[in-house]
Each structure stands twice: as structure tokens, then as C-alpha cells.
Design a protein around this motif. Structure first.
Motif, PDB file in Angstrom:
ATOM      1  N   SER A 179      42.080  51.107  25.158  1.00 44.44           N
ATOM      2  CA  SER A 179      41.029  51.790  26.127  1.00 44.44           C
ATOM      3  C   SER A 179      41.356  51.166  27.627  1.00 44.44           C
ATOM      4  O   SER A 179      41.144  50.020  27.833  1.00 44.44           O
ATOM      5  N   THR A 180      41.252  52.327  28.390  1.00 45.85           N
ATOM      6  CA  THR A 180      41.480  51.988  29.754  1.00 45.85           C
ATOM      7  C   THR A 180      40.529  52.455  30.728  1.00 45.85           C
ATOM      8  O   THR A 180      40.546  52.308  32.039  1.00 45.85           O
ATOM      9  N   ARG A 249      53.397  43.160  19.116  1.00 44.47           N
ATOM     10  CA  ARG A 249      54.258  44.220  19.428  1.00 44.47           C
ATOM     11  C   ARG A 249      54.500  44.484  20.685  1.00 44.47           C
ATOM     12  O   ARG A 249      55.813  44.850  21.353  1.00 44.47           O
ATOM     13  N   ALA A 250      53.517  44.386  21.656  1.00 42.25           N
ATOM     14  CA  ALA A 250      53.703  44.879  23.155  1.00 42.25           C
ATOM     15  C   ALA A 250      52.854  43.711  23.897  1.00 42.25           C
ATOM     16  O   ALA A 250      51.726  44.398  24.486  1.00 42.25           O
ATOM     17  N   PRO A 251      53.200  42.661  24.096  1.00 39.89           N
ATOM     18  CA  PRO A 251      52.077  41.598  24.588  1.00 39.89           C
ATOM     19  C   PRO A 251      51.910  42.035  26.072  1.00 39.89           C
ATOM     20  O   PRO A 251      50.924  41.747  26.758  1.00 39.89           O
ATOM     21  N   LEU A 256      49.537  43.238  31.293  1.00 36.53           N
ATOM     22  CA  LEU A 256      49.882  43.634  32.690  1.00 36.53           C
ATOM     23  C   LEU A 256      49.255  45.135  32.627  1.00 36.53           C
ATOM     24  O   LEU A 256      48.887  45.567  33.326  1.00 36.53           O
ATOM     25  N   VAL A 257      49.863  45.947  31.559  1.00 34.95           N
ATOM     26  CA  VAL A 257      49.892  47.423  31.809  1.00 34.95           C
ATOM     27  C   VAL A 257      48.343  47.784  31.666  1.00 34.95           C
ATOM     28  O   VAL A 257      47.812  48.280  32.726  1.00 34.95           O
ATOM     29  N   LEU A 258      47.730  47.425  30.675  1.00 31.77           N
ATOM     30  CA  LEU A 258      46.090  48.009  30.409  1.00 31.77           C
ATOM     31  C   LEU A 258      45.301  47.305  31.707  1.00 31.77           C
ATOM     32  O   LEU A 258      44.625  48.293  32.185  1.00 31.77           O
ATOM     33  N   PRO A 259      45.408  45.888  32.137  1.00 29.71           N
ATOM     34  CA  PRO A 259      44.730  45.563  32.970  1.00 29.71           C
ATOM     35  C   PRO A 259      45.048  46.452  34.467  1.00 29.71           C
ATOM     36  O   PRO A 259      43.889  46.571  35.251  1.00 29.71           O
ATOM     37  N   LEU A 260      46.001  46.688  34.800  1.00 32.99           N
ATOM     38  CA  LEU A 260      46.346  47.553  35.943  1.00 32.99           C
ATOM     39  C   LEU A 260      45.680  48.952  35.911  1.00 32.99           C
ATOM     40  O   LEU A 260      45.140  49.239  37.166  1.00 32.99           O
ATOM     41  N   PHE A 363      36.903  42.042  34.574  1.00 32.50           N
ATOM     42  CA  PHE A 363      36.522  43.247  33.677  1.00 32.50           C
ATOM     43  C   PHE A 363      37.954  44.042  33.262  1.00 32.50           C
ATOM     44  O   PHE A 363      37.779  44.372  32.123  1.00 32.50           O
ATOM     45  N   ALA A 364      39.024  43.738  34.096  1.00 37.30           N
ATOM     46  CA  ALA A 364      40.112  44.602  33.450  1.00 37.30           C
ATOM     47  C   ALA A 364      40.950  44.053  32.258  1.00 37.30           C
ATOM     48  O   ALA A 364      41.520  44.728  31.700  1.00 37.30           O
TER      49      ALA A 364
END
Length: 400
Positions: A179-180, A249-251, A256-260, A363-364
């Protein structure tokens, strides 16, 4: 209740008065620091008219009070920078009231700490910080003890489920792996909190493969038979297992990716209402599902939705357009401060920016990424950015 009477309108009136008081107090701080009527009036106008804060008093949410106590605290920091001494009692009181408004306002300790190290030597800053912490501890401990005595626990619940049901930690962990943005919440989180599991309908980005999607939808189908009841432990555990597999599988995605992506959505989401009238208030049959479909259809879908809902589109344009302008203001002020600005307002800008970054990152890292959660930092960043630009312009005019 004692001053304004019982009812929703009394809350709106009271928090509006508090907001006006906070703006006036920050204006006083700006005047004391700058000795400039222009800067004082500009700060007041920005805070009074900014789409970041102007619409929130109409809601019975915590945003108005959270913004108000943020302005109060930053006014105390301005006084502290001017006096070259951290104001202990005033800052401690502001922080205590901030926590009473909302627990996440503990993040205001970050700008206080930064200001302390700007003003004092490290040892002195730490000593004064410890005094502030001890002063905060007295009322907060009393509050916690009272809560325990009433059987509520030492701290407020961060997540509340209908009928006081068990918090489904597995489902929350799963949602946190994909969820983003706040528009995802109705597809999974809200049904969980309201025990309406049959309403769970995650988007395609929630899955890494068709097999995973099939497994999740099978779990949702099983959960649907428990609508209105606590989610069965075995289903919650199955969601937790999926979450752990996705994380392993994708730490890099989780850290990194989701918080950004979440950070970008919190600050640059041009579709947010920002406290202005929402679809449910304007009628016309508009809902979040329609927005999701329009977004997935691209420009043509969004244009069609705007033409069908012109008033809603206007409020979205005000809120979204202002967000773009705010990001531009922040970028310009950052450039100015990096070059040669050396005054209290540049310090306040950097402290405000640190506050914004801290709240955003906090929050990210979870699914709590609503645009509502950064309005406190945005309000202070906006006025600080405007003052930096104003004083830079005035200095250039003087040096000509």
C-alpha cells in the motif's frame, strides 16, 4: 463544553479561536525577531489564507489543533533563537499539549533538539533538553496513570478495530508490503477495521504474481464468512506469512521503494481534498472507486471526471495547485539557504524542513501515509519559506 456549550459547532468555534490565537502568537514572534511590520503581516496572511490549514477547522479532526500547537512551538523556538537560550517552561508546555492533541506530535521534539544544538554547546543543549523531558514527564505520567486506573492501558491505542476486536497484525503487515497511498485504504484497511471483510478488494499492485493474487482472494473469501466478527487467527496468520514472504523476496521494496512512493504521495498528491468539501459532501454519486478508475485511465479519465464533477474539481485544483506551489517555494528557499542566507528565518526554515522530513519518514515506513499527517510541517515550512524569500528580496533591494 463549559465555554461554548455542547455540540459539534462548539468544537468548530473553539478550535477556530485556538487557531487564530496561534497565528497571532507566531506573528508576534516574527515581529520580535525581524522588527518588520511587512514580515509580520506576510506571515499572518500566509497562515490565515493558506489551503494547507484554512479548511481544517470545519472538521472535527485533530489537524487544526495540531497545526496550532506546532505554530506555538515554533514561535517559542524563534524567541529562543533571538534570546540565544532555549525557553524551557514554554517549550515543555507546548510539547505536553501537543502530545495531548495527538501522540505522533512527539515528533515536535526533533525541531526542539535541533534548535537546542544551534543555540547551545552540546552539553548545555543536552542538559536543557533533559529538563524539558522531565517537565513533560510529569503531566504525561499522570495522564498515563489515570488511563491505567480506568482500565484503558498506559498509552492510547494506535489502531482501533470495531467491537474492540483483536487487531489483525498479519493483515496490517501484508498491507504494509504494497500500500502506497490513502486511496488504497478503502480496498483493504477500512474493511478490516470495520469487520467488513467481504469488502476487501486489493488492486493489482498488491500482488507479485497470479498465484499470490489467487491465494489472497481465497483468504478474503474465507474471511467474508466472518463479517461482523473478529478475524479468525488462522486467516490473519496466513496473511502474515504472505507478508513475510514478500518482504524476504524484495527487502529493498519495503525499506526504500515503498517509503519513497509514500513520501511523494504525501507531499505531491494533487488529488487530495486538503480539508475542503469532499465528494460525499458535494453529492453527485462520486466515490473513491471512481477516482481510482479515472487515475488508471490516465489523462482522459481524469478530464472526464473533472467535467462531470466541476465543483469537486475546483476544490481539488485549489488544494493540488497549492501543493505544487508549496513544493516550488520550498525548493527556492532551500537554494537560497544553501547559498548565503544567515539569519534566524533560515535557521527556522532548516528546522521546519527537518521536522517535515522526520514526520514524512516516520509515516512512510508504514501504511499511515495520508496527506493529513504532514499538514503540521507543511504549514510551518510554508511560512518559513516565504519569510526566507521575502528577506532575501529585501536585502537585494537594500544593496542596490
Amino acid at each position: 463544553w463549559f465555554l461554548f456549550g455542547e455540540g459539534a459547532e462548539s468544537i468548530r468555534v473553539a478550535q477556530t479561536i485556538v487557531a487564530v490565537g496561534a497565528v497571532l502568537y507566531l506573528m508576534r514572534a516574527v515581529h520580535v525577531v525581524s522588527q518588520s511590520r511587512t514580515a509580520t503581516l506576510v506571515a499572518g496572511l500566509v497562515l490565515a489564507l493558506s489551503p494547507v490549514s484554512v479548511a481544517w477547522p470545519r472538521h472535527i479532526f485533530t489537524e487544526t489543533l495540531a497545526i496550532s500547537v506546532t505554530l506555538w512551538l515554533f514561535a517559542e523556538l524563534m524567541f529562543s533563537l533571538k534570546e540565544k537560550k532555549l525557553r524551557i517552561w514554554q517549550i515543555a508546555l507546548a510539547l505536553v499539549l501537543a502530545v495531548f492533541v495527538r501522540m505522533d506530535m512527539l515528533s515536535l521534539c526533533l525541531p526542539v533538539a535541533i534548535a537546542g544544538f544551534i543555540i547551545h554547546r552540546p552539553v548545555v543543549a543536552l542538559r536543557r533538553g533533559m529538563v524539558i523531558a522531565l517537565l513533560m514527564l510529569i503531566p504525561l505520567s499522570a495522564w498515563s496513570a489515570r488511563s491505567v486506573n480506568l482500565g484503558l492501558g498506559p498509552l492510547p491505542k494506535m489502531v482501533v478495530v470495531a467491537k474492540n476486536a483483536r487487531v489483525p497484525a498479519g493483515v496490517l503487515a501484508w498491507g504494509n508490503t504494497w500500500s502506497t497511498n490513502e486511496y488504497h485504504l478503502p480496498t483493504w484497511a477500512f474493511p478490516i477495521f470495520t469487520l467488513k471483510y467481504s469488502a476487501i478488494d486489493p488492486p493489482k499492485e498488491a500482488f507479485d504474481s497470479p498465484e499470490e493474487e489467487k491465494l489472497v482472494r481465497e483468504l478474503v473469501a474465507k474471511a467474508a464468512s466472518s463479517d461482523g466478527q473478529e478475524l479468525p487467527v488462522e486467516i490473519d496468520d496466513a496473511f502474515l506469512e504472505i507478508a513475510e514472504e514478500r518482504s524476504q523476496r524484495a527487502p529493498w521494496r519495503n525499506w526504500l521503494v515503498l517509503p519513497l512512493k509514500r513520501s511523494a504521495m504525501m507531499w505531491a498528491n494533487i488529488y487530495t481534498s486538503g480539508g475542503f468539501p469532499m465528494a460525499s459532501e458535494l453529492g453527485g454519486g462520486f466515490n473513491g472507486t471512481m477516482l481510482n478508475k479515472a487515475l488508471s485511465s490516465g489523462v482522459s479519465g481524469i478530464a472526464t471526471l473533472m467535467l462531470e464533477n466541476p465543483l469537486l474539481a475546483f476544490f481539488k485544483a485549489v488544494s493540488g495547485g497549492h501543493r505544487i506551489a508549496l513544493l516550488l517555494l520550498i525548493a527556492i528557499s532551500t537554494f537560497i539557504c544553501l547559498r548565503n542566507s544567515r539569519n534566524i528565518f533560515s535557521s527556522i526554515f532548516w528546522i521546519s524542513a527537518a521536522f517535515g522530513v522526520g514526520r514524512t519518514l516516520a509515516f512512510a515506513l508504514t501504511f499511515n501515509n495520508s496527506t493529513r499527517y504532514i499538514v503540521e510541517a507543511a504549514a510551518m515550512l510554508e511560512v518559513a519559506a516565504v519569510l526566507v524569500i521575502l528577506f532575501t528580496f529585501q536585502n537585494r533591494q537594500t544593496n542596490k
